[in-house]
Each structure stands twice: as structure tokens, then as C-alpha cells.
Design an enzyme around this catalytic site. Structure first.
Site, PDB file in Angstrom:
ATOM      1  N   CYS A 112       0.780  -8.281  -1.714  1.00 16.82           N
ATOM      2  CA  CYS A 112       2.075  -8.028  -2.350  1.00 16.82           C
ATOM      3  C   CYS A 112       2.079  -8.466  -3.805  1.00 16.82           C
ATOM      4  O   CYS A 112       2.670  -7.814  -4.668  1.00 16.82           O
ATOM      5  CB  CYS A 112       3.187  -8.718  -1.571  1.00 16.82           C
ATOM      6  SG  CYS A 112       2.983 -10.522  -1.421  1.00 16.82           S
ATOM      7  N   HIS A 281       6.799 -14.273  -0.731  1.00 19.17           N
ATOM      8  CA  HIS A 281       6.555 -12.837  -0.881  1.00 19.17           C
ATOM      9  C   HIS A 281       6.838 -12.425  -2.317  1.00 19.17           C
ATOM     10  O   HIS A 281       7.666 -13.018  -3.010  1.00 19.17           O
ATOM     11  CB  HIS A 281       7.467 -12.077   0.077  1.00 19.17           C
ATOM     12  CG  HIS A 281       7.166 -10.614   0.195  1.00 19.17           C
ATOM     13  ND1 HIS A 281       5.894 -10.106   0.280  1.00 19.17           N
ATOM     14  CD2 HIS A 281       8.000  -9.525   0.242  1.00 19.17           C
ATOM     15  CE1 HIS A 281       5.942  -8.793   0.389  1.00 19.17           C
ATOM     16  NE2 HIS A 281       7.201  -8.412   0.353  1.00 19.17           N
ATOM     17  N   ASN A 301      10.416  -3.352  -2.254  1.00 17.24           N
ATOM     18  CA  ASN A 301       9.400  -3.983  -1.433  1.00 17.24           C
ATOM     19  C   ASN A 301       8.129  -3.127  -1.431  1.00 17.24           C
ATOM     20  O   ASN A 301       8.116  -2.014  -1.956  1.00 17.24           O
ATOM     21  CB  ASN A 301       9.932  -4.174  -0.013  1.00 17.24           C
ATOM     22  CG  ASN A 301       9.216  -5.289   0.734  1.00 17.24           C
ATOM     23  OD1 ASN A 301       8.211  -5.823   0.284  1.00 17.24           O
ATOM     24  ND2 ASN A 301       9.741  -5.645   1.894  1.00 17.24           N
TER      25      ASN A 301
END
Length: 336
Positions: A112, A281, A301
Site C-alpha cells: 500500500c 495503512h 484505497n
């Protein structure tokens, strides 16, 4: 002996169930919706998904105490952004930049940090060149070639990614199974079919790839000439986030992910009382606004468009919800 065997089976089953992500169950989701006032939860992952698979998607690490020289609170360009509008969406402000609205899929890899930073840098480069550069920068190249950035599919440090862009640069590279750019992403996406089966179910986390020294996507590209750079790398103070986004484009934002967030569907997310911490994240922040009186940040995301609100989510703005305003990073593109 039979009693001992029975006890062992009971303990084994209990441990197995605890290792499953219990927070993906319909019962847990119903509990979330009974207490969440500004957002709604739903099914994003199969209820039998192992908890380690969920944690494997979270790969943003902080470096520790911030060096004061790397914290940006002001910029001469901010003088043009003194008026902060009530709503802002980078996709609407810079419609010519297709990368801003592109939802990525990190696959079964904790990359990520690499997708969020390369995606934000792609957007900023497009904006800085008035749309002349309109490609995606390579998360593959960053994730597996930057030794100082982290651990590839096992997580990394977003600020170090921006520093890598400054000193080493990053090449272009599109999505999985394409020949777009120099080094396209080589981790397969995780897609769920009509029966709820995911292509990544039961698969192990992706092993780190070899750092490639040449272009394997569009082989006509010269890898040395393809590198793009930033002129700096910095953290943003909470007060500077909106100014920097309006001046230069989307930024990277890291935050703490709790068990309830995994099942986010729509609305303005805030952590519910009994949610448990899973890890850090990294995502892309593209705007802000207000929904029924609740201020929010708008973020993208990297779990594909099947997750959440077509790949996006909103989170409460103004109170550092889940530390979302604490670890925002960015850099300004360097133009020759």
C-alpha cells in the site's frame, strides 16, 4: 485418553476460529451498524478470511520522531490557496489527469505504501505539466528496488518513498498484465466473483520480486531517461494538508486501521468503540467535504473498486481520527 483428545480438538477449533477474521462475520457487521451513526458497514471480504490475510494488506510504517526539517507547514504557493472551500475533489479540479481517479489493486501484498505514493506522485506530475504527463508511475519499481524504503510486500515507509523519488527517481508502469510504461505492476489483483470467491483466497502473500534493471512493459522505453523525480520530500502539518493538496495535488496519508474499517461501505467513517487495532495503512488523500453536517477527508484505497464506496472512503476530519492527520507525506515534482 479420549478426554484429552476431545479437549485438544476443542482447543484446536477455538484457536482456528480465533485466527479467522471474526470481524468479517455478518453478526459483527450488524453490531457495527447498530452503533455507527455516520457510516454503514457491509461485506467486503469473505467471512472465512484468515486474519493474517487482512493484516497482510496493511504495510505502512512510521519512521519514528519526525525530523523538523522534513515537516512542511508553509509554502509561498499557499498564498494562492488562502480561501479553503467547503468541498474539494482533486478529480474534479484536474479532470485532465486520469490517474487521480484510478483505483489501484495491491493484490496479496502489503505494498500500500508503494501504490499510494507512486499514485500521488503520478497525479502531481500530471498537474505540474498541465496534463502533458498523464501516466502511472511504477509501484513495482518502488516496492522492489528501494532498499531504504522498507520490505516490499511486507510494508514500507511512505516518507522514504518520497525521498527515493528525490534521489533516485521512479519509472513509469501501469497495472497488472499490461505493457503500459516501463515496469507495470506484477502482483495479481484480488477479484471477487458473483459467488463471493476471491482470486486470492488460499494464496500465500506475494514474495518480493527481483528488482528489474530494464523495461519489460514497453520495451522501447529507455529506463534511464524514464525516471521522474521530486525536488523534495516532506511530512505535512494538519493545517497544511488542504493548502498543499490544492496547490500541488493528492498526497499520501497513513492511518491506523481497526477491525471495523475493513467492512466500510459508505458514509463518514469513525472508529466504533470495540474495534481492535490491526495495523497501519497507506492511502491517497484526494479531497474533503461535509456530509450531513459531518466533516470528512476523501481518500482512495488500493483494494480495488469492489471494496468500500467504489474503492474510496470518507473518514472524519478535524480530530485526527485514527491518526489520519498525523502522517501525511508528499513531494513536489522536479521538472527539467
Amino acid at each position: 485418553m479420549a478426554r484429552v483428545l476431545l479437549l485438544f480438538c476443542v482447543v484446536f477449533v477455538t484457536i482456528y476460529q480465533s485466527e479467522q477474521a471474526h470481524f468479517l462475520s455478518r453478526e459483527y457487521i450488524n453490531k457495527i451498524n447498530s452503533v455507527a451513526k455516520t457510516w454503514t458497514a457491509g461485506i467486503n471480504f469473505h467471512p472465512n478470511t484468515h486474519i493474517d490475510e487482512i493484516k497482510g494488506l496493511l504495510g505502512s510504517y512510521s519512521i519514528g520522531s519526525k525530523k523538523i526539517e522534513l515537516v512542511k507547514s508553509n509554502d509561498p504557493v499557499y498564498s494562492y490557496t488562502n480561501e479553503i472551500p467547503a468541498e474539494f475533489d482533486a478529480r474534479e479540479r484536474w479532470q485532465e489527469c486520469k490517474s487521480i481517479g484510478t483505483v489501484r489493486d495491491q493484490g496479496k501484498c502489503g505494498s500500500c505504501w508503494a501504490l499510494s505514493t507512486t499514485s500521488a506522485f503520478s497525479d502531481r506530475l500530471c498537474i505540474a505539466t498541465d496534463g502533458e504527463f498523464n501516466e502511472i508511475l511504477s509501484a513495482e519499481n518502488l516496492a522492489f528496488c528501494c532498499w531504504t524504503c522498507g520490505f516490499g510486500c511486507n510494508g514500507g515507509f511512505p516518507l522514504q518513498a518520497w525521498r527515493y523519488f528525490k534521489w533516485r527517481g521512479v519509472v513509469t508502469g501501469g497495472s497488472y498484465n499490461t505493457t503500459e510504461g516501463c515496469q507495470p505492476y506484477r502482483v495479481a489483483p484480488c477479484i471477487t466473483d458473483e459467488r463471493g470467491q476471491n482470486t486470492c483466497d488460499g494464496e500465500e502473500i506475494e514474495k518480493n520480486h527481483k528488482c528489474e534493471k530494464k523495461c519489460y512493459g514497453n520495451t522501447e522505453i529507455d529506463i534511464k531517461k524514464d525516471r521522474r523525480y521530486t525536488r523534495d520530500a516532506y511530512y505535512l502539518t494538519p493545517r497544511a494538508i488542504q493548502h498543499d493538496l490544492m496547490a500541488y495535488g493528492p498526497i499520501e496519508a497513513s492511518f491506523d486501521v481497526y477491525s471495523d474499517f475493513i467492512s466500510y461501505k459508505y458514509g463518514v467513517y469513525h472508529k466504533t468503540e470495540n474495534a481492535t487495532l490491526l495495523g497501519g495503512h497507506s492511502v491517497k488523500l484526494i479531497g474533503w467535504g461535509e456530509e450531513e453536517g459531518t466533516p470528512y477527508w476523501l481518500l482512495m484505497n488500493s483494494w480495488n473498486e469492489q471494496w468500500g464506496d467504489n474503492g474510496l472512503f470518507k473518514i472524519l476530519r478535524g480530530n485526527n481520527e485514527c491518526k489520519i492527520e498525523e502522517h501525511a507525506t508528499a513531494g513536489v515534482p522536479y521538472l527539467n
